[in-house]
Enzyme design. Structure first.
Site, PDB file in Angstrom:
ATOM      1  CB  SER A  22      -5.334  -9.223 -18.445  1.00 18.41           C
ATOM      2  OG  SER A  22      -4.688 -10.152 -19.291  1.00 18.41           O
ATOM      3  CG  HIS A 155       2.973   9.516  26.167  1.00 16.69           C
ATOM      4  ND1 HIS A 155       2.172   8.407  26.304  1.00 16.69           N
ATOM      5  CD2 HIS A 155       4.130   9.222  26.814  1.00 16.69           C
ATOM      6  CE1 HIS A 155       2.807   7.494  27.022  1.00 16.69           C
ATOM      7  NE2 HIS A 155       4.007   7.959  27.337  1.00 16.69           N
ATOM      8  CB  SER A 276      -5.238  27.982  -1.085  1.00 18.85           C
ATOM      9  OG  SER A 276      -6.600  28.380  -1.080  1.00 18.85           O
ATOM     10  CE  LYS A 282      -3.223  27.006   3.963  1.00 21.77           C
ATOM     11  NZ  LYS A 282      -4.460  26.237   3.793  1.00 21.77           N
ATOM     12  CD  GLU A 289      -1.522  18.320   3.115  1.00 26.73           C
ATOM     13  OE1 GLU A 289      -2.734  18.295   3.314  1.00 26.73           O
ATOM     14  OE2 GLU A 289      -0.939  19.272   2.579  1.00 26.73           O
TER      15      GLU A 289
HETATM   16  N1  ARG Z   1      -3.943 -13.024 -18.700  1.00 25.12           N
HETATM   17  C1  ARG Z   1      -3.735 -14.169 -17.885  1.00 25.12           C
HETATM   18  C2  ARG Z   1      -3.278 -13.769 -16.485  1.00 25.12           C
HETATM   19  O1  ARG Z   1      -2.760 -12.705 -16.341  1.00 25.12           O
HETATM   20  C3  ARG Z   1      -2.703 -15.037 -18.486  1.00 25.12           C
HETATM   21  C4  ARG Z   1      -2.843 -16.469 -18.114  1.00 25.12           C
HETATM   22  C5  ARG Z   1      -4.105 -16.994 -18.663  1.00 25.12           C
HETATM   23  N2  ARG Z   1      -4.170 -18.405 -18.599  1.00 25.12           N
HETATM   24  C6  ARG Z   1      -5.317 -19.031 -18.862  1.00 25.12           C
HETATM   25  N3  ARG Z   1      -5.309 -20.297 -18.837  1.00 25.12           N
HETATM   26  N4  ARG Z   1      -6.408 -18.358 -19.151  1.00 25.12           N
HETATM   27  O2  ARG Z   1      -3.437 -14.479 -15.522  1.00 25.12           O
END
Ligand code: ARG
Length: 456
Positions: A22, A155, A276, A282, A289
């Site tokens: 992550s 409306h 444009s 334009k 938008e």
């Molecule tokens: N990267 C994980 C998350 O964002 C952190 C927590 C992970 N915990 C675990 N037991 N794998 O959720």
């Protein structure tokens, strides 16, 4: 490098590593992660869970690391699993094996929940500031344009004339409620999960109240399972952002419409419009938008979070790693949109003459004629019928209410008086509606004063 090698003999598959990581999106939590860790080691040392000098070493190294990451002197390792592993890895490079004591009496589960809540405290403040700036601009424009009348619609048909100020203030109040919702969501998020451990608490004699104070949380989460499993706050914040986006989107739609040549109610500055590649003439309202378009992605973020959480058994599940991207995206998008809407409105040029022209001959003061008859004692239902017939006749003859004489009016009903002639102009119509919350300028002045108070 992983934080959990011991139990494993084989290597993690490269695809799995990439799928599982992550760091690519939780790296933006680095500051909150270090801040949380500093509070945690300070507490560990104070409680005698680690030695004083170990506490000092860790605290100083974490503080220096925070400075170095802020200045860019150090960058996050690309191969870490998540931001928590990355910070621990950098710490280990600086202080050696004592870095391993940082994670005493803590899990990444309470750590990540703490990080996101800390982040939300700061982020919600940024969004509130931006919403406030937009409210200030709306209020300023309402104040500056008090004499301007435009067709009020139901409306999408011309209904009754309203003041431009009144129309703009409608959005002011929507955004005022949005501010309240963001504040509310942030207030409920303001509780400390750290100390919940993986899910069940910890046998170490920790001091959660001390950590709460160090990190500036309002309360401590009272249940360890709930502390690590709760993402209500992310859902609530994204819901508040979604509703704010709904309001911005309606305003954006009106700006797009008002900017179209058939309306010509507003002219946007060159700084906030684009051209444009093929049509040289334009000048497009892209920003409005895009605000309207980006509303969809924030709703998507909300649905993602709702769906993510609905089937999860207690407590932490890896699914929950998926909470961050929608939450960050909802925040970033809403913040960009409030900022850009403010920019768009701040130097927009309203065109009172075009608005006036749009009302002339549109029969939107027909209610005022009926009201005038009702004021002479005619039952309103009957007055409505009389004026309805009058409108039909005018349409057939190509005449407008504005050009009728008293003789014309009396032909349709002898009870019409001079007052009806006066009532039939757009300005008179708007001004007449001076009941509290109405569009008459005296009522709008009251509204402006109340709006100003909410900003004080
Ligand atoms: N990267 C994980 C998350 O964002 C952190 C927590 C992970 N915990 C675990 N037991 N794998 O959720």
């Amino acid at each position: 490098m992983a934080l959990w090698g011991g139990r494993f003999e084989g290597e993690t598959d490269a695809l799995v590593w990439q799928f599982n990581q992550s760091l690519s999106f939780d790296r933006r939590l680095w500051r909150e992660d270090i801040t949380g860790s500093i509070a945690h080691v300070t507490m560990l040392a104070k409680q005698g869970i680690i030695a004083q000098d170990e506490g000092r070493t860790l605290r100083e190294a974490l503080t220096a690391l925070r400075d170095d990451l802020a200045s860019g002197a150090v960058t996050l390792p690309g191969d870490a699993e998540d931001i928590h592993s990355a910070i621990e890895q950098l710490l280990r490079e600086r202080v050696g094996p004592v870095a391993g004591k940082l994670h005493t009496a803590r899990s990444r589960n309470d750590q990540v929940a703490t990080d996101i809540r800390l982040w939300l405290k700061g982020a919600s403040g940024d969004l509130r500031r931006s919403v406030r700036e937009l409210r200030e601009t709306l209020l300023r424009l309402a104040d500056e344009n008090l004499g301007v009348v435009l067709p009020g619609r139901t409306h999408h048909q011309h209904a009754q004339p309203v003041l431009l100020s009144h129309h703009l203030l409608a959005y002011f109040w929507m955004l005022t409620r949005d501010d309240g919702r963001i504040t509310d969501a942030a207030r409920r998020a303001d509780a400390l999960p750290l100390g919940a451990g993986a899910l069940a608490g910890t046998p170490f004699p920790i001091d959660r109240e001390f950590v709460r104070q160090e990190l500036g949380f309002a309360t401590v989460c009272p249940n360890s399972l709930d502390a690590v499993a709760d993402r209500d706050f992310a859902v609530e914040y994204t819901a508040a952002a979604s509703l704010a986006m709904l309001h911005l989107s309606r305003l954006a739609e009106e700006i797009v419409l008002w900017n179209a040549p058939e309306f010509g109610f507003v002219e946007l500055s060159d700084a906030v419009t684009t051209g444009s590649s093929i049509m040289p003439q334009k000048k497009n309202p892209d920003v409005a938008e895009l605000i309207r378009g980006k509303t969809g992605r924030v709703y998507g973020d909300l649905v993602t979070l709702f769906t993510l959480m609905k089937g999860l058994v207690l407590a932490y599940n890896k699914d929950m790693q998926e909470d961050k991207e929608p939450l960050f995206d909802a925040h970033d998008t809403a913040l960009a949109c409030t900022t850009l809407m403010n920019r768009l409105l701040a130097d927009a040029k309203f065109k009172p003459e075009r608005m006036k022209a749009a009302i002339y001959g549109d029969f939107s003061t027909a209610t005022d004629l009926a009201d005038a008859l009702a004021a002479e004692g005619v039952p309103f239902r009957e007055a409505h019928e009389i004026v309805g017939r009058l409108v039909r006749e005018c349409l057939a003859k190509g005449r407008f209410l504005e050009t009728l004489t008293l003789t014309d009016l009396r032909q349709s009903d002898p009870r019409f008086t001079d007052s009806a002639l006066k009532a039939v102009t757009a300005v008179a119509s708007a001004e007449a509606r001076d009941s509290y919350g109405g569009t008459g300028s005296s009522a709008v002045r009251v509204q402006i004063a109340e709006a100003r108070q909410t900003l004080a």
